[in-house]
Design a protein around this motif. Structure first.
Motif, PDB file in Angstrom:
ATOM      1  N   VAL A  73     -15.004  42.724 -21.666  1.00  0.00           N
ATOM      2  CA  VAL A  73     -14.365  43.822 -22.379  1.00  0.00           C
ATOM      3  C   VAL A  73     -15.442  44.577 -23.166  1.00  0.00           C
ATOM      4  N   PHE A  74     -15.641  45.832 -22.812  1.00  0.00           N
ATOM      5  CA  PHE A  74     -16.760  46.615 -23.333  1.00  0.00           C
ATOM      6  C   PHE A  74     -16.340  47.605 -24.412  1.00  0.00           C
ATOM      7  N   ASP A  75     -17.145  47.685 -25.459  1.00  0.00           N
ATOM      8  CA  ASP A  75     -17.142  48.867 -26.301  1.00  0.00           C
ATOM      9  C   ASP A  75     -17.886  49.939 -25.498  1.00  0.00           C
ATOM     10  N   LEU A  76     -17.739  51.192 -25.876  1.00  0.00           N
ATOM     11  CA  LEU A  76     -18.385  52.271 -25.121  1.00  0.00           C
ATOM     12  C   LEU A  76     -19.664  52.758 -25.791  1.00  0.00           C
ATOM     13  N   ALA A  81     -19.694  42.915  -8.179  1.00  0.00           N
ATOM     14  CA  ALA A  81     -20.080  42.113  -7.018  1.00  0.00           C
ATOM     15  C   ALA A  81     -19.620  40.664  -7.141  1.00  0.00           C
ATOM     16  N   ASN A  82     -19.434  40.216  -8.393  1.00  0.00           N
ATOM     17  CA  ASN A  82     -19.013  38.833  -8.625  1.00  0.00           C
ATOM     18  C   ASN A  82     -17.545  38.736  -9.045  1.00  0.00           C
ATOM     19  N   ASP A  83     -16.809  39.838  -8.832  1.00  0.00           N
ATOM     20  CA  ASP A  83     -15.354  39.874  -9.041  1.00  0.00           C
ATOM     21  C   ASP A  83     -14.905  39.583 -10.469  1.00  0.00           C
ATOM     22  N   TYR A  84     -15.685  39.995 -11.440  1.00  0.00           N
ATOM     23  CA  TYR A  84     -15.259  39.877 -12.834  1.00  0.00           C
ATOM     24  C   TYR A  84     -14.377  41.072 -13.203  1.00  0.00           C
ATOM     25  N   GLY A  85     -13.403  40.817 -14.053  1.00  0.00           N
ATOM     26  CA  GLY A  85     -12.595  41.913 -14.569  1.00  0.00           C
ATOM     27  C   GLY A  85     -13.410  42.737 -15.551  1.00  0.00           C
ATOM     28  N   ILE A  86     -13.165  44.045 -15.563  1.00  0.00           N
ATOM     29  CA  ILE A  86     -13.894  44.952 -16.452  1.00  0.00           C
ATOM     30  C   ILE A  86     -12.892  45.832 -17.177  1.00  0.00           C
ATOM     31  N   ALA A  87     -12.947  45.825 -18.512  1.00  0.00           N
ATOM     32  CA  ALA A  87     -12.052  46.658 -19.305  1.00  0.00           C
ATOM     33  C   ALA A  87     -12.837  47.356 -20.407  1.00  0.00           C
ATOM     34  N   LEU A  88     -12.293  48.464 -20.890  1.00  0.00           N
ATOM     35  CA  LEU A  88     -12.936  49.214 -21.963  1.00  0.00           C
ATOM     36  C   LEU A  88     -12.078  49.121 -23.219  1.00  0.00           C
ATOM     37  N   ALA A  89     -12.732  48.775 -24.336  1.00  0.00           N
ATOM     38  CA  ALA A  89     -12.049  48.672 -25.625  1.00  0.00           C
ATOM     39  C   ALA A  89     -12.774  49.573 -26.621  1.00  0.00           C
ATOM     40  N   SER A  90     -12.534  50.861 -26.502  1.00  0.00           N
ATOM     41  CA  SER A  90     -13.196  51.842 -27.352  1.00  0.00           C
ATOM     42  C   SER A  90     -12.167  52.554 -28.218  1.00  0.00           C
ATOM     43  N   ILE A 146     -15.515  37.921 -22.321  1.00  0.00           N
ATOM     44  CA  ILE A 146     -16.672  38.209 -23.160  1.00  0.00           C
ATOM     45  C   ILE A 146     -16.541  39.649 -23.636  1.00  0.00           C
ATOM     46  N   GLY A 147     -16.707  39.860 -24.937  1.00  0.00           N
ATOM     47  CA  GLY A 147     -16.682  41.209 -25.493  1.00  0.00           C
ATOM     48  C   GLY A 147     -18.082  41.657 -25.839  1.00  0.00           C
ATOM     49  N   LEU A 148     -18.376  42.921 -25.572  1.00  0.00           N
ATOM     50  CA  LEU A 148     -19.721  43.457 -25.838  1.00  0.00           C
ATOM     51  C   LEU A 148     -19.637  44.590 -26.853  1.00  0.00           C
ATOM     52  N   GLU A 149     -20.464  44.507 -27.889  1.00  0.00           N
ATOM     53  CA  GLU A 149     -20.430  45.454 -28.992  1.00  0.00           C
ATOM     54  C   GLU A 149     -21.819  45.711 -29.556  1.00  0.00           C
ATOM     55  N   ALA A 164     -18.525  45.685 -37.070  1.00  0.00           N
ATOM     56  CA  ALA A 164     -17.057  45.670 -37.096  1.00  0.00           C
ATOM     57  C   ALA A 164     -16.498  45.236 -35.749  1.00  0.00           C
ATOM     58  N   GLY A 165     -17.177  45.633 -34.679  1.00  0.00           N
ATOM     59  CA  GLY A 165     -16.746  45.254 -33.339  1.00  0.00           C
ATOM     60  C   GLY A 165     -16.944  43.777 -33.059  1.00  0.00           C
ATOM     61  N   ILE A 166     -18.069  43.231 -33.531  1.00  0.00           N
ATOM     62  CA  ILE A 166     -18.332  41.797 -33.356  1.00  0.00           C
ATOM     63  C   ILE A 166     -17.278  40.987 -34.098  1.00  0.00           C
ATOM     64  N   THR A 167     -16.940  41.414 -35.302  1.00  0.00           N
ATOM     65  CA  THR A 167     -15.884  40.740 -36.071  1.00  0.00           C
ATOM     66  C   THR A 167     -14.577  40.763 -35.303  1.00  0.00           C
ATOM     67  N   ALA A 168     -14.277  41.897 -34.680  1.00  0.00           N
ATOM     68  CA  ALA A 168     -13.041  42.038 -33.904  1.00  0.00           C
ATOM     69  C   ALA A 168     -13.029  41.107 -32.693  1.00  0.00           C
ATOM     70  N   ILE A 169     -14.145  41.022 -31.983  1.00  0.00           N
ATOM     71  CA  ILE A 169     -14.246  40.150 -30.807  1.00  0.00           C
ATOM     72  C   ILE A 169     -14.052  38.691 -31.205  1.00  0.00           C
ATOM     73  N   ASN A 170     -14.727  38.280 -32.273  1.00  0.00           N
ATOM     74  CA  ASN A 170     -14.613  36.903 -32.738  1.00  0.00           C
ATOM     75  C   ASN A 170     -13.179  36.575 -33.151  1.00  0.00           C
ATOM     76  N   ALA A 171     -12.546  37.507 -33.826  1.00  0.00           N
ATOM     77  CA  ALA A 171     -11.169  37.291 -34.276  1.00  0.00           C
ATOM     78  C   ALA A 171     -10.194  37.250 -33.098  1.00  0.00           C
TER      79      ALA A 171
END
Length: 222
Positions: A11-14, A110-119, A171-174, A178-185
């Motif tokens: 889950v990606f931040d933009l 290529a490895n079939d992981y799900g990809i989402a955007l959390a912006s 896995i969340g990427l930030e 504030a985003g890291i806190t959100a991912i951990n929570a």
């Protein structure tokens, strides 16, 4: 931290992760702050990773203007900032994808992981179209559906839901604290991109986007 093999989605931040629009945000907010007569040093850093209305409130408070505008007037000011920003991002291209990110996204596909955007950006679909990643990010959390902004975990929880996964499978990427806190929570594995001092709460830290690969993430989780 969970085992790497349990991870099924990312889950990606933009901004600051996939592409860098922070300079466009900073310029657009700066234009509005100047209009309001608010002097705000390091404005770009202050508004990084937070919602549009929260950023506006921060600027108004800095100028002692938080009680000078109605909710409708504040909405109008936020819209004016956004209009400025939209004009600035029209010139973005695939060259604006941050180093290594295009390759990493291809690796995930290529490895079939799900990809989402959390912006928090309502302009995310426009930006993805301009930089050529619209077909990669087919799962996008709609900021209009959120009750709370980062550091609340809601946006990352919804990102996992879009992938039909549990947060602990993601896995969340930030690049923002504030985003890291959100991912951990949200109970996801947090990957911070940028200063380790700023992102010290991240489970995994990479100095630059080009360091983000499946192999490096797997090694960091062992």
């Amino acid at each position: 931290m969970v085992n790497f093999d349990a991870i099924k989605g990312f889950v990606f931040d933009l901004d600051g992760v996939v592409t860098d629009t922070s300079r466009y945000h900073a310029k657009a907010w700066g234009q509005l702050a100047d209009k309001l007569g608010v002097n705000y040093p390091n404005l770009g850093d202050a508004v990084k990773g937070i919602s549009r209305m929260d950023a506006l409130e921060m600027i108004l408070k800095k100028g002692g203007l938080e009680n000078n505008y109605s909710a409708a007037e504040k909405e109008k000011l936020a819209t004016e900032k956004n209009d400025n920003y939209v004009q600035l991002i029209q010139h973005m291209t695939p060259n604006d994808i941050l180093p290594g990110m295009a390759a990493f996204l291809k690796e995930l596909q290529a490895n079939d992981y799900g990809i989402a955007l959390a912006s928090a950006s309502k302009n995310a679909p426009t930006i993805l179209d301009k930089i050529g990643l619209k077909d990669v990010f087919t799962k996008i959390v709609d900021p209009a559906t959120l009750s709370h902004g980062k550091p609340d975990p809601e946006i990352f929880v919804k990102g996992a839901q879009l992938l039909d996964l549990k947060p602990e499978q993601c896995i969340g990427l930030e690049d923002a604290a504030a985003g890291i806190t959100a991912i951990n929570a949200a109970n996801e594995v947090s990957v911070g991109i940028g200063s380790k001092d700023l992102l010290h709460e991240a489970d995994i830290n990479f100095a630059d986007t080009e360091d983000v690969t499946l192999a490096n993430i797997k090694a960091a989780m062992q």
